[in-house]
Design an enzyme around this catalytic site. Structure first.
Site, PDB file in Angstrom:
ATOM      1  NE  ARG A 225      -4.214  -1.950   1.931  1.00  0.00           N
ATOM      2  CZ  ARG A 225      -4.960  -2.053   2.983  1.00  0.00           C
ATOM      3  NH1 ARG A 225      -5.156  -1.340   3.866  1.00  0.00           N
ATOM      4  NH2 ARG A 225      -6.160  -2.841   2.806  1.00  0.00           N
TER       5      ARG A 225
ATOM      6  CE  LYS B 166     -20.077 -14.392   7.259  1.00  0.00           C
ATOM      7  NZ  LYS B 166     -20.399 -13.442   8.389  1.00  0.00           N
TER       8      LYS B 166
ATOM      9  N   GLY C 194      -8.779  -8.211  -0.588  1.00  0.00           N
ATOM     10  CA  GLY C 194      -7.573  -8.716   0.123  1.00  0.00           C
ATOM     11  C   GLY C 194      -7.209 -10.267  -0.263  1.00  0.00           C
TER      12      GLY C 194
ATOM     13  N   GLY D 113     -13.481  -2.911   0.666  1.00  0.00           N
ATOM     14  CA  GLY D 113     -14.815  -2.493   0.665  1.00  0.00           C
ATOM     15  C   GLY D 113     -15.138  -1.380  -0.224  1.00  0.00           C
TER      16      GLY D 113
END
Length: 399
Positions: free
Chosen positions: A34, A200, A354, A377
Protein backbone atom coordinates in the site's frame (compact mmCIF):
# COMPACT_ATOMS: atom_id res chain seq x y z
CA UNK A 1 -12.43 15.37 -10.84
CA UNK A 2 -8.94 16.87 -11.17
CA UNK A 3 -5.78 14.79 -10.99
CA UNK A 4 -2.56 15.98 -9.38
CA UNK A 5 -0.82 16.46 -12.74
CA UNK A 6 -3.47 18.96 -13.82
CA UNK A 7 -2.53 21.51 -11.14
CA UNK A 8 0.38 23.93 -10.63
CA UNK A 9 2.02 22.67 -7.43
CA UNK A 10 5.50 24.18 -7.38
CA UNK A 11 6.14 25.80 -4.00
CA UNK A 12 2.83 24.47 -2.63
CA UNK A 13 2.18 22.37 0.46
CA UNK A 14 0.21 19.24 -0.40
CA UNK A 15 -1.81 17.29 2.17
CA UNK A 16 -2.01 13.68 0.98
CA UNK A 17 -4.65 11.35 2.37
CA UNK A 18 -3.04 7.95 1.79
CA UNK A 19 -3.98 4.39 2.74
CA UNK A 20 -0.99 3.14 4.72
CA UNK A 21 -3.00 0.78 6.93
CA UNK A 22 -0.35 -1.92 6.60
CA UNK A 23 0.25 -5.10 8.65
CA UNK A 24 2.90 -4.65 11.34
CA UNK A 25 4.39 -7.39 13.53
CA UNK A 26 6.80 -6.51 16.34
CA UNK A 27 7.32 -3.07 14.84
CA UNK A 28 8.15 -4.45 11.39
CA UNK A 29 5.94 -3.93 8.31
CA UNK A 30 5.26 -7.34 6.74
CA UNK A 31 3.64 -6.03 3.53
CA UNK A 32 4.40 -2.54 2.19
CA UNK A 33 2.34 -2.83 -1.01
CA UNK A 34 0.00 0.00 0.00
CA UNK A 35 2.89 2.36 0.64
CA UNK A 36 4.51 1.54 -2.69
CA UNK A 37 1.20 2.09 -4.49
CA UNK A 38 1.14 5.77 -3.42
CA UNK A 39 4.80 6.52 -4.23
CA UNK A 40 4.25 7.72 -7.82
CA UNK A 41 2.00 10.56 -6.64
CA UNK A 42 4.33 11.51 -3.79
CA UNK A 43 7.40 11.47 -6.04
CA UNK A 44 5.58 13.55 -8.64
CA UNK A 45 4.82 16.19 -6.02
CA UNK A 46 8.42 16.30 -4.79
CA UNK A 47 9.87 16.35 -8.31
CA UNK A 48 7.67 19.32 -9.13
CA UNK A 49 8.78 21.51 -6.25
CA UNK A 50 6.07 20.79 -3.69
CA UNK A 51 6.30 19.75 -0.04
CA UNK A 52 4.28 16.77 1.19
CA UNK A 53 2.25 16.21 4.35
CA UNK A 54 1.10 12.59 4.64
CA UNK A 55 -1.89 11.55 6.73
CA UNK A 56 -3.25 8.04 7.19
CA UNK A 57 -4.78 5.70 9.74
CA UNK A 58 -3.63 2.42 11.24
CA UNK A 59 -5.93 -0.10 12.89
CA UNK A 60 -8.76 0.93 15.18
CA UNK A 61 -7.54 3.02 18.13
CA UNK A 62 -11.09 4.39 18.52
CA UNK A 63 -10.13 8.00 19.21
CA UNK A 64 -7.39 7.20 21.74
CA UNK A 65 -3.63 7.52 21.42
CA UNK A 66 -2.45 3.90 21.29
CA UNK A 67 1.37 3.71 21.05
CA UNK A 68 1.25 0.31 19.34
CA UNK A 69 -0.76 1.89 16.52
CA UNK A 70 1.56 4.81 15.90
CA UNK A 71 2.64 5.38 12.32
CA UNK A 72 6.31 5.48 13.33
CA UNK A 73 7.27 2.29 11.44
CA UNK A 74 5.27 3.52 8.45
CA UNK A 75 7.08 6.85 8.37
CA UNK A 76 10.42 5.04 8.54
CA UNK A 77 9.54 2.68 5.70
CA UNK A 78 8.14 5.49 3.56
CA UNK A 79 11.40 7.38 4.03
CA UNK A 80 13.41 4.32 3.01
CA UNK A 81 11.38 3.89 -0.16
CA UNK A 82 11.60 7.58 -1.06
CA UNK A 83 15.27 7.84 -0.18
CA UNK A 84 14.80 10.76 2.21
CA UNK A 85 13.83 11.34 5.82
CA UNK A 86 10.14 11.36 6.72
CA UNK A 87 9.59 12.86 10.18
CA UNK A 88 6.59 11.68 12.19
CA UNK A 89 4.59 14.27 14.13
CA UNK A 90 3.49 12.10 17.07
CA UNK A 91 0.17 11.93 18.87
CA UNK A 92 -3.00 13.82 18.09
CA UNK A 93 -3.00 16.62 15.55
CA UNK A 94 -2.56 19.95 17.33
CA UNK A 95 -0.13 22.85 17.71
CA UNK A 96 2.96 20.72 17.04
CA UNK A 97 1.55 19.49 13.75
CA UNK A 98 0.40 22.97 12.74
CA UNK A 99 3.89 24.39 13.34
CA UNK A 100 5.64 21.50 11.57
CA UNK A 101 3.45 21.96 8.51
CA UNK A 102 3.97 25.73 8.51
CA UNK A 103 7.76 25.27 8.61
CA UNK A 104 7.85 22.56 5.92
CA UNK A 105 10.12 23.40 2.98
CA UNK A 106 9.73 22.32 -0.68
CA UNK A 107 11.07 18.86 -1.40
CA UNK A 108 10.50 17.65 2.17
CA UNK A 109 8.00 15.14 3.60
CA UNK A 110 6.43 14.81 7.03
CA UNK A 111 3.80 12.38 8.30
CA UNK A 112 1.02 13.13 10.77
CA UNK A 113 0.38 10.35 13.26
CA UNK A 114 -2.60 8.00 13.13
CA UNK A 115 -5.65 10.03 12.11
CA UNK A 116 -7.87 7.79 14.22
CA UNK A 117 -6.10 8.92 17.38
CA UNK A 118 -8.40 11.92 16.88
CA UNK A 119 -12.02 10.93 17.70
CA UNK A 120 -13.36 13.50 15.22
CA UNK A 121 -11.86 11.57 12.27
CA UNK A 122 -14.52 8.87 12.51
CA UNK A 123 -17.38 11.04 13.79
CA UNK A 124 -20.81 9.89 12.66
CA UNK A 125 -22.08 13.30 11.57
CA UNK A 126 -20.60 16.30 9.69
CA UNK A 127 -20.90 18.29 12.91
CA UNK A 128 -18.75 15.77 14.79
CA UNK A 129 -16.16 15.71 12.02
CA UNK A 130 -16.29 19.20 10.57
CA UNK A 131 -13.83 21.13 12.74
CA UNK A 132 -11.23 18.39 12.35
CA UNK A 133 -11.64 18.46 8.59
CA UNK A 134 -11.22 22.23 8.67
CA UNK A 135 -8.04 21.91 10.76
CA UNK A 136 -6.53 19.37 8.35
CA UNK A 137 -7.40 21.53 5.34
CA UNK A 138 -5.68 24.54 6.92
CA UNK A 139 -2.33 22.71 7.00
CA UNK A 140 -1.81 22.81 3.21
CA UNK A 141 -2.48 24.62 -0.05
CA UNK A 142 -3.74 21.55 -1.88
CA UNK A 143 -5.58 18.42 -0.70
CA UNK A 144 -4.74 15.20 -2.56
CA UNK A 145 -6.77 12.03 -2.01
CA UNK A 146 -4.79 8.96 -3.01
CA UNK A 147 -6.46 6.49 -0.64
CA UNK A 148 -8.90 4.27 -2.52
CA UNK A 149 -8.93 1.85 0.41
CA UNK A 150 -10.98 4.34 2.45
CA UNK A 151 -12.88 5.94 -0.45
CA UNK A 152 -16.10 4.37 0.88
CA UNK A 153 -15.62 5.82 4.38
CA UNK A 154 -17.28 9.05 5.50
CA UNK A 155 -14.26 10.05 7.57
CA UNK A 156 -13.20 13.66 8.14
CA UNK A 157 -10.01 13.22 6.12
CA UNK A 158 -12.02 11.83 3.20
CA UNK A 159 -15.22 13.90 3.00
CA UNK A 160 -14.77 16.99 5.18
CA UNK A 161 -11.30 18.23 4.22
CA UNK A 162 -12.42 18.85 0.60
CA UNK A 163 -15.15 21.17 1.87
CA UNK A 164 -12.55 23.49 3.41
CA UNK A 165 -9.51 22.97 1.19
CA UNK A 166 -8.41 25.70 -1.22
CA UNK A 167 -7.84 23.16 -4.01
CA UNK A 168 -8.64 19.43 -4.24
CA UNK A 169 -7.49 16.67 -6.55
CA UNK A 170 -6.97 12.95 -6.87
CA UNK A 171 -3.59 11.26 -6.79
CA UNK A 172 -2.53 8.89 -9.55
CA UNK A 173 -3.61 5.82 -7.56
CA UNK A 174 -7.14 7.07 -6.88
CA UNK A 175 -7.50 8.29 -10.47
CA UNK A 176 -6.39 4.91 -11.82
CA UNK A 177 -8.93 3.07 -9.65
CA UNK A 178 -11.65 5.40 -10.90
CA UNK A 179 -10.63 4.91 -14.52
CA UNK A 180 -10.50 1.12 -14.35
CA UNK A 181 -13.50 0.45 -12.16
CA UNK A 182 -15.62 3.19 -13.68
CA UNK A 183 -14.83 4.08 -17.26
CA UNK A 184 -13.33 0.74 -18.31
CA UNK A 185 -16.45 -1.16 -17.28
CA UNK A 186 -18.97 1.20 -18.88
CA UNK A 187 -18.41 -0.37 -22.31
CA UNK A 188 -16.56 -3.64 -21.63
CA UNK A 189 -15.31 -5.93 -24.35
CA UNK A 190 -17.28 -9.17 -24.44
CA UNK A 191 -17.66 -11.83 -23.23
CA UNK A 192 -17.66 -9.99 -19.89
CA UNK A 193 -17.24 -12.41 -16.95
CA UNK A 194 -17.58 -11.76 -13.24
CA UNK A 195 -15.93 -14.24 -10.87
CA UNK A 196 -17.30 -14.03 -7.35
CA UNK A 197 -16.10 -16.13 -4.43
CA UNK A 198 -15.44 -15.88 -0.74
CA UNK A 199 -17.48 -16.90 2.24
CA UNK A 200 -20.76 -15.02 2.22
CA UNK A 201 -23.54 -14.20 -0.22
CA UNK A 202 -24.54 -11.33 2.07
CA UNK A 203 -21.44 -9.29 1.20
CA UNK A 204 -21.94 -9.82 -2.55
CA UNK A 205 -25.71 -9.43 -3.00
CA UNK A 206 -25.42 -5.82 -4.11
CA UNK A 207 -22.69 -6.65 -6.64
CA UNK A 208 -24.55 -9.62 -8.12
CA UNK A 209 -27.78 -7.67 -8.48
CA UNK A 210 -25.96 -4.72 -10.05
CA UNK A 211 -24.12 -6.90 -12.57
CA UNK A 212 -27.10 -8.97 -13.71
CA UNK A 213 -27.82 -8.12 -17.30
CA UNK A 214 -24.49 -6.26 -17.62
CA UNK A 215 -22.19 -9.30 -17.62
CA UNK A 216 -22.42 -12.31 -19.89
CA UNK A 217 -21.34 -14.87 -17.29
CA UNK A 218 -21.18 -14.97 -13.49
CA UNK A 219 -18.95 -17.64 -11.95
CA UNK A 220 -19.74 -18.30 -8.30
CA UNK A 221 -17.38 -20.26 -6.08
CA UNK A 222 -16.24 -20.33 -2.47
CA UNK A 223 -18.60 -20.92 0.40
CA UNK A 224 -21.07 -18.40 -1.05
CA UNK A 225 -21.89 -20.97 -3.76
CA UNK A 226 -23.26 -23.28 -1.07
CA UNK A 227 -26.24 -21.03 -0.44
CA UNK A 228 -27.12 -21.07 -4.15
CA UNK A 229 -26.89 -24.85 -4.21
CA UNK A 230 -29.07 -25.08 -1.11
CA UNK A 231 -31.58 -22.90 -2.97
CA UNK A 232 -31.60 -25.61 -5.66
CA UNK A 233 -32.49 -28.21 -3.05
CA UNK A 234 -29.06 -29.73 -2.43
CA UNK A 235 -27.94 -30.88 1.03
CA UNK A 236 -24.63 -29.16 1.78
CA UNK A 237 -23.75 -31.26 4.84
CA UNK A 238 -21.86 -29.25 7.47
CA UNK A 239 -20.72 -26.63 4.94
CA UNK A 240 -20.99 -22.92 5.59
CA UNK A 241 -24.33 -21.66 4.27
CA UNK A 242 -26.63 -18.68 4.85
CA UNK A 243 -30.14 -20.20 5.12
CA UNK A 244 -31.73 -16.77 5.51
CA UNK A 245 -30.45 -15.83 2.05
CA UNK A 246 -31.74 -18.88 0.18
CA UNK A 247 -34.66 -16.85 -1.18
CA UNK A 248 -32.31 -14.06 -2.27
CA UNK A 249 -30.10 -16.61 -4.05
CA UNK A 250 -33.15 -18.07 -5.78
CA UNK A 251 -34.19 -14.62 -6.94
CA UNK A 252 -30.71 -13.91 -8.35
CA UNK A 253 -30.79 -17.19 -10.29
CA UNK A 254 -34.24 -16.36 -11.66
CA UNK A 255 -33.24 -12.82 -12.65
CA UNK A 256 -29.98 -13.99 -14.22
CA UNK A 257 -31.84 -16.26 -16.60
CA UNK A 258 -34.34 -13.58 -17.58
CA UNK A 259 -31.71 -10.83 -17.95
CA UNK A 260 -29.28 -12.74 -20.14
CA UNK A 261 -26.48 -13.42 -17.64
CA UNK A 262 -25.45 -17.08 -17.36
CA UNK A 263 -24.78 -18.26 -13.79
CA UNK A 264 -22.11 -20.94 -13.32
CA UNK A 265 -22.11 -22.91 -10.04
CA UNK A 266 -19.85 -25.72 -8.80
CA UNK A 267 -20.82 -29.26 -9.77
CA UNK A 268 -18.27 -31.01 -7.56
CA UNK A 269 -16.13 -30.34 -4.49
CA UNK A 270 -13.21 -31.39 -2.33
CA UNK A 271 -14.38 -32.05 1.22
CA UNK A 272 -13.18 -32.83 4.75
CA UNK A 273 -14.71 -33.30 8.20
CA UNK A 274 -13.25 -30.09 9.65
CA UNK A 275 -12.06 -26.73 8.27
CA UNK A 276 -8.75 -27.37 10.05
CA UNK A 277 -8.07 -30.45 7.92
CA UNK A 278 -4.75 -30.47 6.09
CA UNK A 279 -5.67 -33.19 3.62
CA UNK A 280 -8.57 -33.77 1.23
CA UNK A 281 -10.83 -36.56 2.52
CA UNK A 282 -12.70 -37.02 -0.72
CA UNK A 283 -14.32 -35.65 -3.87
CA UNK A 284 -18.09 -35.40 -4.16
CA UNK A 285 -20.66 -34.00 -6.56
CA UNK A 286 -22.92 -31.12 -5.52
CA UNK A 287 -25.68 -33.71 -5.10
CA UNK A 288 -23.69 -36.06 -2.86
CA UNK A 289 -22.06 -33.91 -0.18
CA UNK A 290 -21.56 -36.16 2.91
CA UNK A 291 -23.84 -35.15 5.76
CA UNK A 292 -20.94 -35.13 8.25
CA UNK A 293 -18.47 -33.16 6.06
CA UNK A 294 -18.03 -29.70 4.61
CA UNK A 295 -16.88 -28.63 1.17
CA UNK A 296 -13.63 -26.64 1.18
CA UNK A 297 -12.75 -26.22 -2.50
CA UNK A 298 -14.26 -26.64 -5.93
CA UNK A 299 -13.62 -30.00 -7.56
CA UNK A 300 -11.82 -31.00 -10.80
CA UNK A 301 -14.91 -30.97 -13.04
CA UNK A 302 -15.88 -27.52 -11.76
CA UNK A 303 -12.36 -26.23 -12.41
CA UNK A 304 -12.63 -27.48 -16.01
CA UNK A 305 -16.04 -25.79 -16.41
CA UNK A 306 -14.95 -22.46 -14.93
CA UNK A 307 -11.69 -22.36 -16.91
CA UNK A 308 -13.54 -23.07 -20.16
CA UNK A 309 -15.75 -20.01 -19.54
CA UNK A 310 -12.77 -17.84 -18.63
CA UNK A 311 -10.75 -18.80 -21.73
CA UNK A 312 -13.29 -16.96 -23.92
CA UNK A 313 -13.50 -13.83 -21.76
CA UNK A 314 -12.42 -10.38 -22.97
CA UNK A 315 -13.22 -8.62 -19.67
CA UNK A 316 -12.95 -10.26 -16.23
CA UNK A 317 -13.64 -8.85 -12.77
CA UNK A 318 -12.60 -11.20 -9.98
CA UNK A 319 -13.35 -10.91 -6.29
CA UNK A 320 -13.09 -13.78 -3.84
CA UNK A 321 -11.31 -17.18 -3.74
CA UNK A 322 -12.87 -20.48 -4.75
CA UNK A 323 -12.10 -22.27 -1.49
CA UNK A 324 -10.01 -22.38 1.66
CA UNK A 325 -6.88 -21.45 -0.31
CA UNK A 326 -4.85 -20.74 2.84
CA UNK A 327 -4.58 -24.52 3.21
CA UNK A 328 -2.54 -25.99 0.35
CA UNK A 329 -4.83 -28.99 -0.07
CA UNK A 330 -7.78 -26.70 -0.77
CA UNK A 331 -6.06 -24.08 -2.92
CA UNK A 332 -6.30 -25.83 -6.31
CA UNK A 333 -9.54 -24.18 -7.38
CA UNK A 334 -8.43 -20.64 -6.54
CA UNK A 335 -5.02 -21.15 -8.16
CA UNK A 336 -6.56 -22.64 -11.32
CA UNK A 337 -8.91 -19.68 -11.69
CA UNK A 338 -6.04 -17.28 -11.07
CA UNK A 339 -3.87 -18.91 -13.74
CA UNK A 340 -6.74 -18.94 -16.23
CA UNK A 341 -7.41 -15.21 -15.79
CA UNK A 342 -3.70 -14.37 -15.80
CA UNK A 343 -3.35 -16.18 -19.12
CA UNK A 344 -5.80 -13.87 -20.92
CA UNK A 345 -3.21 -11.76 -22.73
CA UNK A 346 -5.62 -9.66 -24.82
CA UNK A 347 -8.29 -9.16 -22.15
CA UNK A 348 -8.98 -6.58 -19.46
CA UNK A 349 -8.53 -8.37 -16.13
CA UNK A 350 -9.36 -6.65 -12.84
CA UNK A 351 -8.78 -8.10 -9.37
CA UNK A 352 -9.98 -6.71 -6.06
CA UNK A 353 -10.22 -7.70 -2.42
CA UNK A 354 -7.58 -8.77 0.09
CA UNK A 355 -8.06 -12.53 -0.17
CA UNK A 356 -8.10 -12.38 -3.96
CA UNK A 357 -4.90 -10.34 -3.99
CA UNK A 358 -3.37 -12.95 -1.70
CA UNK A 359 -4.10 -15.70 -4.23
CA UNK A 360 -2.44 -13.64 -6.98
CA UNK A 361 0.61 -12.98 -4.79
CA UNK A 362 0.81 -16.66 -3.89
CA UNK A 363 1.57 -17.33 -7.54
CA UNK A 364 3.64 -14.15 -8.04
CA UNK A 365 1.36 -13.22 -10.92
CA UNK A 366 0.51 -9.59 -10.10
CA UNK A 367 2.15 -8.41 -13.33
CA UNK A 368 -0.12 -10.68 -15.38
CA UNK A 369 -3.29 -8.72 -14.57
CA UNK A 370 -4.44 -5.44 -16.10
CA UNK A 371 -5.25 -3.94 -12.73
CA UNK A 372 -5.23 -4.96 -9.08
CA UNK A 373 -7.39 -2.73 -6.91
CA UNK A 374 -6.04 -1.50 -3.59
CA UNK A 375 -9.51 -1.40 -2.06
CA UNK A 376 -11.55 -4.01 -0.25
CA UNK A 377 -14.83 -2.45 0.83
CA UNK A 378 -14.35 0.36 -1.71
CA UNK A 379 -13.91 -2.15 -4.52
CA UNK A 380 -17.07 -4.02 -3.53
CA UNK A 381 -19.18 -0.86 -3.21
CA UNK A 382 -17.90 0.45 -6.54
CA UNK A 383 -18.99 -2.79 -8.22
CA UNK A 384 -22.38 -2.37 -6.60
CA UNK A 385 -22.73 0.80 -8.63
CA UNK A 386 -22.47 3.15 -5.66
CA UNK A 387 -20.91 6.61 -5.85
CA UNK A 388 -18.16 6.48 -3.24
CA UNK A 389 -18.00 9.37 -0.73
CA UNK A 390 -14.39 10.22 -1.67
CA UNK A 391 -15.29 10.79 -5.31
CA UNK A 392 -18.40 12.75 -4.42
CA UNK A 393 -16.33 15.02 -2.15
CA UNK A 394 -13.68 15.68 -4.81
CA UNK A 395 -16.32 16.48 -7.43
CA UNK A 396 -18.17 18.80 -5.05
CA UNK A 397 -14.88 20.57 -4.31
CA UNK A 398 -14.69 21.65 -7.96
CA UNK A 399 -18.04 23.45 -7.93
Amino acid sequence: MLCIDELPISGKKLLFRVDFNVPIEDGVITDDHRIRAALPSIRYALDNGASVILCAHLGKPKGKVVPELSLGPVANRTGELLGLGVALIPGRIGDQAVKACADLQPGRVIMLDNLRFNPEETGKTPEERGNFGKLLASLADVYVNDAFGVAHRENASVVDVPKHAKVCCAGFLLQREYDYLGDALKAPKRPYVCVSGGAKVSTKLGILNNLLGKVDDIIIGGAMANTFLMAQGYNMGQSLVEPDLVDAASEIMRKAESMGSVLHLPVDFLYAKTPKAKQVEGVCTAKTVPTDALVLDIGPETITNFVSVLKLAKTVVWNGPMGLFETTAFAKGSLAVCKAIAGLDDSLTIVGGGDTDAVVNLLNMADKFSFISTGGGSFLEFLEGKELPAFTALKECMK
